[in-house]
Write an enzyme that holds these catalytic residues in place. Structure first.
Site, PDB file in Angstrom:
ATOM      1  N   TYR A  80     -18.305  27.637 -29.227  1.00  0.00           N
ATOM      2  CA  TYR A  80     -18.194  28.952 -28.445  1.00  0.00           C
ATOM      3  C   TYR A  80     -19.656  29.513 -28.270  1.00  0.00           C
ATOM      4  O   TYR A  80     -19.741  30.572 -27.821  1.00  0.00           O
ATOM      5  CB  TYR A  80     -17.565  30.231 -29.301  1.00  0.00           C
ATOM      6  CG  TYR A  80     -16.001  30.014 -29.229  1.00  0.00           C
ATOM      7  CD1 TYR A  80     -15.195  28.962 -29.382  1.00  0.00           C
ATOM      8  CD2 TYR A  80     -15.248  31.145 -29.330  1.00  0.00           C
ATOM      9  CE1 TYR A  80     -13.935  28.852 -29.733  1.00  0.00           C
ATOM     10  CE2 TYR A  80     -14.049  31.273 -29.548  1.00  0.00           C
ATOM     11  CZ  TYR A  80     -13.252  30.219 -29.714  1.00  0.00           C
ATOM     12  OH  TYR A  80     -11.833  29.814 -29.531  1.00  0.00           O
ATOM     13  N   HIS A  94      -8.302  35.177 -32.528  1.00  0.00           N
ATOM     14  CA  HIS A  94      -7.921  33.878 -32.424  1.00  0.00           C
ATOM     15  C   HIS A  94      -6.666  33.673 -33.240  1.00  0.00           C
ATOM     16  O   HIS A  94      -6.499  34.431 -34.251  1.00  0.00           O
ATOM     17  CB  HIS A  94      -8.962  32.688 -33.064  1.00  0.00           C
ATOM     18  CG  HIS A  94      -8.573  31.343 -32.439  1.00  0.00           C
ATOM     19  ND1 HIS A  94      -7.483  30.539 -33.123  1.00  0.00           N
ATOM     20  CD2 HIS A  94      -9.194  30.696 -31.806  1.00  0.00           C
ATOM     21  CE1 HIS A  94      -7.678  29.261 -32.607  1.00  0.00           C
ATOM     22  NE2 HIS A  94      -8.479  29.430 -31.438  1.00  0.00           N
ATOM     23  N   ASP A  97      -4.457  29.633 -36.963  1.00  0.00           N
ATOM     24  CA  ASP A  97      -3.987  28.194 -37.173  1.00  0.00           C
ATOM     25  C   ASP A  97      -5.314  27.400 -36.942  1.00  0.00           C
ATOM     26  O   ASP A  97      -5.235  26.037 -37.351  1.00  0.00           O
ATOM     27  CB  ASP A  97      -2.946  27.768 -36.041  1.00  0.00           C
ATOM     28  CG  ASP A  97      -3.597  27.964 -34.650  1.00  0.00           C
ATOM     29  OD1 ASP A  97      -4.065  29.321 -34.507  1.00  0.00           O
ATOM     30  OD2 ASP A  97      -3.672  27.016 -33.621  1.00  0.00           O
ATOM     31  N   ASP A 209       1.523 -13.583  -7.363  1.00  0.00           N
ATOM     32  CA  ASP A 209       0.804 -12.656  -6.704  1.00  0.00           C
ATOM     33  C   ASP A 209       0.220 -12.891  -5.351  1.00  0.00           C
ATOM     34  O   ASP A 209      -0.884 -13.067  -5.038  1.00  0.00           O
ATOM     35  CB  ASP A 209      -0.358 -12.355  -7.634  1.00  0.00           C
ATOM     36  CG  ASP A 209      -1.199 -11.195  -7.183  1.00  0.00           C
ATOM     37  OD1 ASP A 209      -0.657 -10.361  -6.529  1.00  0.00           O
ATOM     38  OD2 ASP A 209      -2.112 -11.157  -7.842  1.00  0.00           O
TER      39      ASP A 209
HETATM   40  C1  SPV Z   1      -4.128  -7.021 -10.370  1.00  0.00           C
HETATM   41  O1  SPV Z   1      -3.884  -6.632 -11.295  1.00  0.00           O
HETATM   42  O2  SPV Z   1      -3.235  -7.468  -9.468  1.00  0.00           O
HETATM   43  C2  SPV Z   1      -5.509  -7.319  -9.804  1.00  0.00           C
HETATM   44  C3  SPV Z   1      -6.651  -7.423 -10.619  1.00  0.00           C
HETATM   45  O3  SPV Z   1      -5.758  -7.086  -8.622  1.00  0.00           O
HETATM   46  S1  SPV Z   1      -6.658  -9.137 -10.736  1.00  0.00           S
HETATM   47  O4  SPV Z   1      -5.366  -9.932 -11.292  1.00  0.00           O
HETATM   48  O5  SPV Z   1      -7.776  -9.618 -11.438  1.00  0.00           O
HETATM   49  O6  SPV Z   1      -7.024  -9.754  -9.350  1.00  0.00           O
HETATM   50 MG    MG Z   2      -3.921  -7.410  -7.560  1.00  0.00          MG
END
Ligand code: SPV
Ligand code: MG
Length: 434
Positions: A80, A94, A97, A209
Site C-alpha cells: 500500500y 481492512h 483476516d 496430426d
Molecule cells: C501442436 O501442439 O499441435 C503444435 C506444436 O503445433 S508441435 O507439435 O510442436 O508442432
Molecule cells: Mg499443431
C-alpha cells in the site's frame, strides 16, 4: 479534525462484489470520506489469479454499487505504501483476516506508514460464511462470457513477465488448468490458459496430426471446453487453410471467445513439426503468408484477439537469417507475436534468433514451445525476450502413459485392485466435477 475532513482508505479487487465488501464500506463511512484503491491486474497477479473483469469494468461496478465514495484510484502493487504516502489517509480499514498468511507483512507495513502522520488502522471482523473458493467458482461459471474470456490473454501479457499456457485436449484437462495453483514457493503461480493443439486434438481421436481432423470439428468441440472453464485459450490453426478461408476462421474463433490464433507458414499436407524427416515439408512464400496475416488482422473485431505468426524456418533447416527475414515481414504484416519453433534439444538456436530479432525495429514479443528442449527454465525464456510459453502436449503424453499402464495391469492381474493406488478415487472425481 472534523469527521467530514477525514479520509479513510480501503482496497478492493472488486471482481465479485459481495456482503463482505458492503460490510467494509458501510463501516468505513462512519470514519470519513472513502478513498478506494482498486487493485490493478498487475497488483493481483503478484499474489493470486488475474481478476476476472478488467480494471475499468471493476471500477464501474464499484461506482455503480456504492454511494458516498470520495475517490477511486488504482493500487498498482499489493504493497500500500505508494498510495498511502500520496493520500495520507487518517484511517485504513481492512478485514481482520490479514493478520495471518501472505498479507501479514503488508499489514505491518501499513501500520508503519500510518504512524508517520498519526493515522490509524481499523480492523473489522472478517465476514464469515462466504467461502471464497466456492464463491469464486460459481462466480466464474456465471460470468464467463466470450468477450471477457477473449480479452484475458492480452491482459495477462500486459501484467506478467511470462504467460504460461498448457495443452488440454478435453474439458477435464481444462479444469486442471483452471484450478491448479502453486503457493509453495515465495510467489503465487498458476497456468494462465489452454493450448488447443492440432497434435493432441488429433492424437486423442486416434488420428495423425496432418489435418485429417478438420478445423470445423476442432472449433466445435471448444464449446464443451468453454462451458466449464474460464481461462483464455490459444488455438493452433495449422496454416489456417487457404487465403480465401482465413477470414471465416478468424471470425468464428473470435466470436466464441478464443483469445489468439497461431498460424504457421507451411503449405501442403502437413506433418508434425517434431518429426525428424522434414524433407516433404514446404514453407509458404513470404508474400502469401503475409497476406494471410493481413486478412486475419483485418477481419478481427478487436485487437484483443491476437494473431500470432509461427515460423517454421528452423524446423526445415533454413537457418536463422531466413527466420529473421520472415519474422520482420510477418510483423510488418500485422502479427502481434512471433512463435519461433525449433526441434533442437537445446534452446540455443531460438535464443540466437531472439538476440538478432530484438534489434529489429519490427520486434514483437516471442513465443516458445519447448517440447524438444524441455530443460529450458521459464526465467531463461524471459531473459531472452520470450513473453509466452506453450507446454504443447504434456497432458496428453502423461495421460496416455497412465491409461496404458492401468490397462496393462488390469489385464495382467485379472482384476483392478493393483491399479487402484495409481488412480484418483471415484469419490474424488465426483467431488471434483461437482
Ligand atoms: C501442436 O501442439 O499441435 C503444435 C506444436 O503445433 S508441435 O507439435 O510442436 O508442432
Ligand atoms: Mg499443431
Amino acid at each position: 479534525m472534523k469527521k467530514k475532513n477525514k479520509t479513510i482508505y480501503l482496497t478492493l479487487v472488486g471482481d465479485n462484489f459481495n456482503l463482505g465488501h458492503a460490510n467494509i464500506i458501510n463501516n468505513a463511512k462512519k470514519y470519513g470520506k472513502i478513498i478506494i484503491g482498486i487493485m490493478t491486474d498487475s497488483a493481483c497477479v503478484e499474489y493470486t489469479s488475474l481478476p476476472h473483469f478488467s480494471y475499468e469494468y471493476r471500477k464501474n461496478l464499484i461506482l455503480k454499487s456504492c454511494r458516498n465514495i470520495y475517490k477511486i484510484i488504482p493500487q498498482k502493487t499489493l504493497d500500500y505504501t505508494y498510495n498511502l504516502n500520496k493520500f495520507k489517509p487518517n484511517y485504513v480499514i481492512h478485514g481482520d483476516d490479514w493478520k495471518i498468511g501472505y498479507q501479514k507483512k503488508i499489514r505491518t507495513k501499513v501500520i508503519k506508514q500510518l504512524k508517520k502522520w498519526g493515522g490509524k488502522l481499523i480492523e473489522i471482523p472478517y465476514t464469515k460464511n462466504i467461502p471464497f473458493s466456492e464463491n469464486r467458482k460459481q462466480f466464474l461459471q456465471s460470468n464467463t462470457t466470450a468477450d471477457v474470456r477473449k480479452t484475458k490473454l492480452k491482459r495477462l501479457l500486459n501484467c506478467k513477465k511470462i504467460v504460461k499456457i498448457l495443452e488440454a485436449h478435453n474439458p477435464i484437462g481444462g479444469l486442471i488448468i483452471d484450478n491448479l495453483s502453486n503457493n509453495s514457493e515465495k510467489k503465487y503461480d498458476e497456468f494462465d490458459g489452454v493450448w488447443c493443439s492440432s497434435l493432441t486434438d488429433s492424437s486423442s481421436r486416434g488420428k495423425p496430426d496432418n489435418q485429417s481432423l478438420d478445423l470445423t470439428t476442432r472449433v466445435n468441440w471448444l464449446s464443451e471446453m468453454f462451458e466449464v472453464t474460464s481461462k483464455p485459450l490459444i488455438f493452433d490453426a495449422d496454416n489456417g487453410g487457404s487465403v480465401e478461408h482465413i477470414k471465416f476462421l478468424i471470425r468464428r474463433l473470435e466470436k466464441i471467445g478464443v483469445s489468439a490464433v497461431i498460424l504457421e507458414d507451411k503449405i501442403g499436407i502437413k506433418q508434425n513439426s517434431l518429426f525428424q524427416d522434414q524433407s516433404k515439408t514446404k514453407l509458404d512464400t513470404i508474400n502469401n503468408f503475409s497476406k494471410k496475416i493481413k486478412i486475419a488482422t483485418k477481419n478481427r473485431v478487436s485487437d484483443d484477439f491476437l494473431i500470432i505468426a509461427r515460423l517454421e524456418s528452423l524446423i526445415v533447416g533454413q537457418g536463422i537469417n531466413e527466420a529473421i527475414k520472415r519474422a520482420n515481414k510477418y510483423s510488418k504484416a500485422g502479427a502481434d507475436m512471433i512463435l519461433v519453433h525449433s526441434k533442437k534439444n537445446t534452446p540455443n538456436e531460438i535464443f540466437k534468433f531472439a538476440k538478432k530479432f530484438k534489434k529489429s525495429k519490427f520486434f514483437k514479443p516471442l513465443v516458445a514451445v519447448p517440447s524438444a528442449y524441455p530443460s529450458v527454465k521459464e526465467a531463461q525464456l524471459v531473459k531472452n525476450g520470450f513473453k509466452l510459453v506453450i507446454y504443447a502436449n504434456h497432458l496428453l503424453r502423461a495421460s496416455y502413459l497412465s491409461m496404458f499402464e492401468t490397462a496393462k495391469n488390469i489385464l495382467k492381474n485379472k482384476r483392478a485392485k493393483e491399479s487402484e493406488k495409481k488412480m484418483i478415487s471415484i469419490k474424488k472425481i465426483i467431488e471434483l466435477i461437482e
